[in-house]
Structure formats: C-alpha cells, structure tokens
Design an enzyme around this catalytic site. Structure first.
Site, PDB file in Angstrom:
ATOM      1  N   ASP A 175     -14.172  52.584  33.383  1.00 38.00           N
ATOM      2  CA  ASP A 175     -15.136  53.476  32.761  1.00 38.00           C
ATOM      3  C   ASP A 175     -15.812  52.684  31.637  1.00 38.00           C
ATOM      4  O   ASP A 175     -15.350  51.610  31.257  1.00 38.00           O
ATOM      5  CB  ASP A 175     -14.388  54.702  32.216  1.00 38.00           C
ATOM      6  CG  ASP A 175     -15.286  55.625  31.426  1.00 38.00           C
ATOM      7  OD1 ASP A 175     -16.340  56.025  31.966  1.00 38.00           O
ATOM      8  OD2 ASP A 175     -14.949  55.946  30.277  1.00 38.00           O
ATOM      9  N   ASP A 188     -18.026  54.338  28.457  1.00 36.70           N
ATOM     10  CA  ASP A 188     -17.968  55.006  27.155  1.00 36.70           C
ATOM     11  C   ASP A 188     -16.552  55.493  26.855  1.00 36.70           C
ATOM     12  O   ASP A 188     -15.963  56.232  27.649  1.00 36.70           O
ATOM     13  CB  ASP A 188     -18.914  56.206  27.132  1.00 36.70           C
ATOM     14  CG  ASP A 188     -20.355  55.808  27.370  1.00 36.70           C
ATOM     15  OD1 ASP A 188     -21.094  55.652  26.389  1.00 36.70           O
ATOM     16  OD2 ASP A 188     -20.739  55.648  28.549  1.00 36.70           O
ATOM     17  N   ASP A 240     -10.569  56.567  29.929  1.00 35.17           N
ATOM     18  CA  ASP A 240     -10.072  57.233  28.721  1.00 35.17           C
ATOM     19  C   ASP A 240     -10.038  58.748  28.838  1.00 35.17           C
ATOM     20  O   ASP A 240      -9.599  59.415  27.912  1.00 35.17           O
ATOM     21  CB  ASP A 240     -10.969  56.874  27.532  1.00 35.17           C
ATOM     22  CG  ASP A 240     -12.379  57.430  27.713  1.00 35.17           C
ATOM     23  OD1 ASP A 240     -13.058  57.039  28.687  1.00 35.17           O
ATOM     24  OD2 ASP A 240     -12.801  58.285  26.918  1.00 35.17           O
TER      25      ASP A 240
END
Length: 222
Positions: free
Chosen positions: A14, A16, A177
């Site tokens: 990922d 961001d 995250d």
C-alpha cells in the site's frame, strides 16, 4: 529475510500510511476544497481518520462532517474536483517517507523480489510521488484506485497484479496499514503483513488479524 518471505516472489505494498505519511498534504487539499465550496474545514487529525478508501470517499467524509449529512451529487463532484486540483498542485509539500522504507524497498528489490504498489489513491498521483522519493524504478507494477473496476478491500487489484506478473497468490505478500489492505490480501490468497503506524480509521490494525504485524518495514529484512 523474515520467514514470512520464504518461497515468496511478489511483495505488494500500500502507499498512504504504509510507505508515506501523506496526511499533511491530503488535509491541505481537503481544507482548501471545503473552503472553495463555502464550508468549514476539518483538522489534520480528523482527515487522518478518513483516509484509506480513495479520494472520492475522502471528500464525501469531509463534506458529510461539514454538512451533518451526506452531500448531494453536485456538491460531491464540485468538492472532489476542488480536492483533486489543490492536492494535485502540491502532493509532496509536506509528505514524508516513514523510517526504514527506502532501505527496505531497495534491499527487497536487490534480493530478487518483484515489488508492486497497490493503492486506493488516484493513479495520476502515484508516479510523481514515488519519483519524488526516488522509488519509482523499484516497482515493477503500480495500480491506483481508479486503475481498475474495483479497489481495495476488493481482491481484484491484487489478483490483477499477480496475474500480470505471472506469480501465484500463494507466492505473494500484501503489506499495508489498514483493514482494507488485510481484507484484500486474505481474499486474494496473499500472505498479509500489517504496520501499526498508518491510517486505519482509529482502529488497531491487529484487530484485522494479519499474518504478521511489524513495527517497521526493516523487520522484513530479518
């Protein structure tokens, strides 16, 4: 290398909240967009909890907060266009790499892993951001939130990447995250690795039960 990488060939990341802390710039984009449509502007901390489902949803959450109800379609479109204009003008003004990211990505690429980026961020922002940090050449393939018909938590982007690189999902890892990354990874048949420092709507990422929870990408290097 960490044991979770044994017999793996593909590592998808990922963006961001995993590789970069982009909230300072995203917040400025949201604040300026809401100012343009005559609404109150949220704090950076509020925006942090809204990130993760792509730009359209980010803008919708901000407008809903400001209005006290979901926005009408015309206002949503105006807000989205304003956000894309403001954020696109300076996506790297305050964005930073998390510690250990550059070191880990270079080491993993050197070790022979294929690296992919799978983000819900609009595709147009991916290359400029990665290039700004000198990371673009490390990724074999990048997929944005508007690159395909579906985005995370759908497994479609992960399956697309695995097929495009001719690598089995069982030989692949998803690193993220948020619960969306872990859900997409599990549904695609990838092993899942989670980081606790990103954006997960205020929830502990451990609740998503990833295969591995690490404090830094350096931990993947063993």
């Amino acid at each position: 290398m960490h044991t979770i990488l044994q017999e793996k060939r593909l590592i998808a990341f990922d963006l961001d909240g995993t590789l970069i802390d982009s909230v300072p710039d995203l917040a400025v984009g949201v604040q300026r967009a809401l100012h343009d449509v005559g609404l109150a502007q949220p704090s950076e901390a509020q925006v942090r909890d809204w990130v993760g489902n792509g730009a359209q949803v980010l803008v919708e959450r901000a407008l809903t907060w400001a209005l006290g109800e979901r926005p009408e379609a015309a206002l949503q479109q105006n807000g989205y266009e304003a956000f894309m204009r403001h954020y696109g003008a300076a996506p790297n003004a305050w964005t930073t790499l998390y510690p250990g990211v550059s070191e880990a990505l270079h080491a993993l690429r050197e070790a022979g892993f294929a690296l992919a980026l799978i983000t819900n961020k609009p595709e147009r922002f991916i290359a400029p951001i990665l290039d700004h940090f000198g990371l673009l050449a490390l990724f074999t393939l990048t997929v944005g939130g508007d690159s395909l018909s579906e985005k995370k938590p759908s497994p479609v982007p992960l399956i697309h990447v695995a097929q495009a690189l001719d690598i089995a999902p069982s030989a692949s890892v998803m690193v993220g995250d948020s619960r969306h990354d872990i859900a997409a990874g599990k549904a695609a048949g990838f092993a899942t690795v989670a980081l606790p420092y990103g954006y997960n709507h205020g929830e502990p990422i451990a609740q998503s039960q990833p295969d591995l929870l690490v404090s830094s990408l350096r931990d993947l290097l063993g």
